[in-house]
Motif scaffolding. Structure first.
Motif, PDB file in Angstrom:
ATOM      1  N   SER A  42       0.777  -1.285   0.046  1.00 20.49           N
ATOM      2  CA  SER A  42       0.102  -0.002  -0.003  1.00 20.49           C
ATOM      3  C   SER A  42       0.820   1.320   0.119  1.00 20.49           C
ATOM      4  O   SER A  42       0.564   2.107  -0.444  1.00 20.49           O
ATOM      5  N   VAL A  43       2.069   1.128   0.450  1.00 21.00           N
ATOM      6  CA  VAL A  43       2.937   2.401   0.507  1.00 21.00           C
ATOM      7  C   VAL A  43       4.148   2.089  -0.574  1.00 21.00           C
ATOM      8  O   VAL A  43       4.298   3.029  -1.428  1.00 21.00           O
ATOM      9  N   ASP A  44       4.626   0.757  -1.022  1.00 28.52           N
ATOM     10  CA  ASP A  44       5.736   0.634  -1.882  1.00 28.52           C
ATOM     11  C   ASP A  44       5.196   0.594  -3.235  1.00 28.52           C
ATOM     12  O   ASP A  44       5.764   0.882  -4.010  1.00 28.52           O
ATOM     13  N   HIS A  45       3.782  -0.090  -3.459  1.00 27.85           N
ATOM     14  CA  HIS A  45       3.568  -0.158  -4.870  1.00 27.85           C
ATOM     15  C   HIS A  45       2.025   0.289  -4.796  1.00 27.85           C
ATOM     16  O   HIS A  45       0.946  -0.590  -5.110  1.00 27.85           O
ATOM     17  N   PRO A  46       1.715   1.566  -4.418  1.00 28.83           N
ATOM     18  CA  PRO A  46       0.183   1.764  -4.691  1.00 28.83           C
ATOM     19  C   PRO A  46      -0.660   1.553  -5.592  1.00 28.83           C
ATOM     20  O   PRO A  46      -1.691   1.378  -5.682  1.00 28.83           O
ATOM     21  N   GLU A  47       0.073   1.835  -6.810  1.00 25.43           N
ATOM     22  CA  GLU A  47      -0.587   1.676  -8.103  1.00 25.43           C
ATOM     23  C   GLU A  47      -1.018   0.210  -8.421  1.00 25.43           C
ATOM     24  O   GLU A  47      -2.130   0.087  -8.959  1.00 25.43           O
ATOM     25  N   ARG A  48      -0.121  -0.664  -7.932  1.00 25.88           N
ATOM     26  CA  ARG A  48      -0.700  -2.247  -8.170  1.00 25.88           C
ATOM     27  C   ARG A  48      -2.013  -2.435  -7.099  1.00 25.88           C
ATOM     28  O   ARG A  48      -2.816  -3.046  -7.639  1.00 25.88           O
ATOM     29  N   VAL A  49      -1.757  -1.865  -5.895  1.00 26.21           N
ATOM     30  CA  VAL A  49      -3.184  -2.051  -4.943  1.00 26.21           C
ATOM     31  C   VAL A  49      -4.422  -1.380  -5.713  1.00 26.21           C
ATOM     32  O   VAL A  49      -5.387  -2.052  -5.854  1.00 26.21           O
ATOM     33  N   GLN A  50      -3.984  -0.366  -6.180  1.00 23.06           N
ATOM     34  CA  GLN A  50      -5.314   0.236  -6.781  1.00 23.06           C
ATOM     35  C   GLN A  50      -5.806  -0.261  -8.143  1.00 23.06           C
ATOM     36  O   GLN A  50      -6.874  -0.172  -8.612  1.00 23.06           O
ATOM     37  N   GLN A  51      -4.664  -0.864  -8.858  1.00 25.80           N
ATOM     38  CA  GLN A  51      -5.137  -1.431  -9.902  1.00 25.80           C
ATOM     39  C   GLN A  51      -6.204  -2.773  -9.548  1.00 25.80           C
ATOM     40  O   GLN A  51      -7.270  -2.955 -10.453  1.00 25.80           O
ATOM     41  N   VAL A  52      -5.892  -3.392  -8.637  1.00 22.42           N
ATOM     42  CA  VAL A  52      -6.906  -4.506  -8.161  1.00 22.42           C
ATOM     43  C   VAL A  52      -8.162  -3.826  -7.576  1.00 22.42           C
ATOM     44  O   VAL A  52      -9.106  -4.500  -8.152  1.00 22.42           O
ATOM     45  N   HIS A  53      -8.101  -2.563  -6.982  1.00 22.99           N
ATOM     46  CA  HIS A  53      -9.196  -2.156  -6.494  1.00 22.99           C
ATOM     47  C   HIS A  53     -10.241  -1.830  -7.781  1.00 22.99           C
ATOM     48  O   HIS A  53     -11.388  -2.095  -8.057  1.00 22.99           O
ATOM     49  N   ARG A  54      -9.605  -1.267  -8.956  1.00 22.30           N
ATOM     50  CA  ARG A  54     -10.028  -0.743 -10.037  1.00 22.30           C
ATOM     51  C   ARG A  54     -10.685  -1.880 -10.567  1.00 22.30           C
ATOM     52  O   ARG A  54     -11.735  -1.976 -11.249  1.00 22.30           O
ATOM     53  N   ALA A  55     -10.049  -3.039 -10.868  1.00 21.13           N
ATOM     54  CA  ALA A  55     -10.741  -4.180 -11.514  1.00 21.13           C
ATOM     55  C   ALA A  55     -11.745  -4.567 -10.886  1.00 21.13           C
ATOM     56  O   ALA A  55     -12.948  -5.128 -11.693  1.00 21.13           O
ATOM     57  N   TYR A  56     -11.741  -4.590  -9.635  1.00 26.91           N
ATOM     58  CA  TYR A  56     -13.113  -5.152  -8.857  1.00 26.91           C
ATOM     59  C   TYR A  56     -14.213  -3.942  -9.046  1.00 26.91           C
ATOM     60  O   TYR A  56     -15.247  -4.493  -9.379  1.00 26.91           O
ATOM     61  N   LEU A  57     -14.170  -2.762  -9.210  1.00 27.31           N
ATOM     62  CA  LEU A  57     -15.046  -1.794  -9.163  1.00 27.31           C
ATOM     63  C   LEU A  57     -15.771  -1.935 -10.678  1.00 27.31           C
ATOM     64  O   LEU A  57     -16.803  -1.925 -10.853  1.00 27.31           O
ATOM     65  N   ALA A  58     -14.584  -2.216 -11.566  1.00 27.53           N
ATOM     66  CA  ALA A  58     -15.077  -2.237 -13.074  1.00 27.53           C
ATOM     67  C   ALA A  58     -15.841  -3.435 -13.148  1.00 27.53           C
ATOM     68  O   ALA A  58     -16.978  -3.630 -13.913  1.00 27.53           O
ATOM     69  N   ALA A  59     -15.504  -4.657 -12.088  1.00 24.44           N
ATOM     70  CA  ALA A  59     -16.366  -5.876 -12.357  1.00 24.44           C
ATOM     71  C   ALA A  59     -17.970  -5.537 -11.885  1.00 24.44           C
ATOM     72  O   ALA A  59     -18.586  -6.703 -12.106  1.00 24.44           O
ATOM     73  N   GLY A  60     -18.110  -4.755 -11.182  1.00 19.69           N
ATOM     74  CA  GLY A  60     -19.298  -4.345 -10.582  1.00 19.69           C
ATOM     75  C   GLY A  60     -19.389  -4.418  -9.075  1.00 19.69           C
ATOM     76  O   GLY A  60     -20.541  -4.676  -8.551  1.00 19.69           O
ATOM     77  N   ALA A  61     -18.498  -4.627  -8.158  1.00 23.24           N
ATOM     78  CA  ALA A  61     -18.348  -4.693  -6.803  1.00 23.24           C
ATOM     79  C   ALA A  61     -18.818  -3.629  -6.476  1.00 23.24           C
ATOM     80  O   ALA A  61     -18.741  -2.341  -6.671  1.00 23.24           O
ATOM     81  N   ASP A  62     -19.716  -3.563  -5.483  1.00 19.90           N
ATOM     82  CA  ASP A  62     -20.603  -2.499  -4.461  1.00 19.90           C
ATOM     83  C   ASP A  62     -19.452  -2.369  -3.430  1.00 19.90           C
ATOM     84  O   ASP A  62     -19.623  -1.009  -2.845  1.00 19.90           O
ATOM     85  N   LEU A  63     -18.658  -3.177  -2.958  1.00 19.37           N
ATOM     86  CA  LEU A  63     -17.824  -3.070  -1.765  1.00 19.37           C
ATOM     87  C   LEU A  63     -16.348  -3.253  -2.129  1.00 19.37           C
ATOM     88  O   LEU A  63     -16.305  -4.387  -2.562  1.00 19.37           O
ATOM     89  N   LEU A  64     -15.361  -2.432  -1.801  1.00 18.72           N
ATOM     90  CA  LEU A  64     -14.316  -2.613  -1.918  1.00 18.72           C
ATOM     91  C   LEU A  64     -13.443  -2.914  -0.644  1.00 18.72           C
ATOM     92  O   LEU A  64     -13.811  -2.151   0.311  1.00 18.72           O
ATOM     93  N   THR A  65     -12.662  -3.936  -0.549  1.00 18.66           N
ATOM     94  CA  THR A  65     -11.874  -4.221   0.531  1.00 18.66           C
ATOM     95  C   THR A  65     -10.371  -3.726   0.578  1.00 18.66           C
ATOM     96  O   THR A  65      -9.813  -4.328  -0.231  1.00 18.66           O
ATOM     97  N   THR A  66     -10.307  -3.172   1.718  1.00 16.79           N
ATOM     98  CA  THR A  66      -8.672  -2.638   1.849  1.00 16.79           C
ATOM     99  C   THR A  66      -7.577  -3.648   1.902  1.00 16.79           C
ATOM    100  O   THR A  66      -8.153  -4.924   2.579  1.00 16.79           O
TER     101      THR A  66
END
Ligand SMILES: [Zn+2]
Length: 298
Positions: A42-66
């Motif tokens: 979350s500090v060393d590779h924030p863009e990769r963590v956000q890439q995972v969140h973005r993929a789930y949001l695009a998939a239709g997730a209503d809830l994103l898990t930290t």
């Protein structure tokens, strides 16, 4: 309760909600070594963590898990990051919040502390409670809408985490246990039934309860377990987030057996059994969540 958390509960009264899938196995696909502390990313590779969140949001997730499953000082300590609880949890919550915006809710993820409470083990309840409180406070500071206490086996530990979330100011707390098959029915690793596990966290004040993970459980098992959870939930919303089958080693890599289509096909059955939120745990991917979205949001 904050505004977004109360909107979440309102929405849940209107339609079933879709969680996201695995974080750890997705980060491994992006290069995280198995067994390494993914929370540091979350500090060393924030863009990769956000890439995972973005993929789930695009998939239709209503809830994103930290990305904070192992975010207590107890778990971060062995990775040399026991003093970075606030930094890593605030950072992770901000990453999820940044992707979610107003289009999804952010669940601040709290996993087990990694040991056993006394008398089974040596950990003192007050120490574990303090570690959970520190993590929950940072997740809320970073913008989590609710706290998700997950993958619990010991009801006493789950109760400490739920109470810690409330003490840290969470208006909405989810609590889920991991079950396995036993001769006496579905039990946690410590032998607790669904009814007893849920009763413990409900009396501690959990709002949403259920099950996640569970490598030895098939999707058919999960369907039966869902009915048990709903019966035990005393009217509270039930969330089920199974694994995408059991892990298998193929060419030195861990793979999961359930295809996205097979996995998603179980979601309507979970809802029919009374669940109000569905999602995935280990091995589930954005494809699994997108397939679920196609079925339950049709
Ligand atoms: Zn899992």
């Amino acid at each position: 309760m904050n505004l977004r958390a109360s909107l979440l509960l309102q929405e849940l009264g209107r339609r079933p909600l879709l969680g996201d899938g695995a974080t750890g196995t997705q980060l491994q696909l992006l290069g995280l070594a198995p067994g390494a502390g993914g929370e540091l990313w979350s500090v060393d590779h924030p863009e990769r963590v956000q890439q995972v969140h973005r993929a789930y949001l695009a998939a239709g997730a209503d809830l994103l898990t930290t990305n904070t499953f192992g975010g207590t000082s107890c778990v971060l300590g062995p990775h040399g990051a026991g003093g970075r609880v606030r930094e890593l949890n605030v950072a992770a919550a901000k990453l999820a919040r940044g992707v979610a915006g107003d289009r999804a809710w952010v669940l601040g993820d709290v996993g087990p502390f990694g040991g056993l409470l006394e008398p089974l083990g040596e950990a003192l309840p007050e120490d574990v409670a303090a570690a959970f409180r520190e993590q929950c406070a940072a997740l809320l500071e970073g913008g989590a809408d609710a706290i998700l206490v997950e993958t619990m086996s010991d009801p006493a530990e789950a109760v400490l985490a739920v109470e810690a979330a409330q003490a840290a100011g969470a208006g909405l707390v989810f609590a889920t246990f991991t079950f396995q098959r036993s001769p006496r029915g579905y039990r946690t690793m410590l032998g607790t039934s669904a009814a007893d596990a849920l009763a413990a966290v409900l009396s501690a004040g959990a709002d949403v309860v259920g099950a996640n993970c569970g490598t030895a459980l098939s999707l058919a098992d999960y369907e039966k377990l869902t009915a048990e959870l709903v019966a035990a939930a005393n009217g509270h919303p039930v969330i089920v987030q199974p694994n995408a089958g059991s892990p298998m080693l193929v060419d030195g890599k861990i793979c999961y057996a359930e295809s996205a289509a097979q996995f998603a096909a179980a979601a309507p059955r979970f809802l029919a059994a009374g669940a109000r939120l569905v999602g995935g745990c280990c091995g589930s991917t954005p494809a699994h969540i997108a397939a679920m979205a196609a079925l339950i949001k049709a």
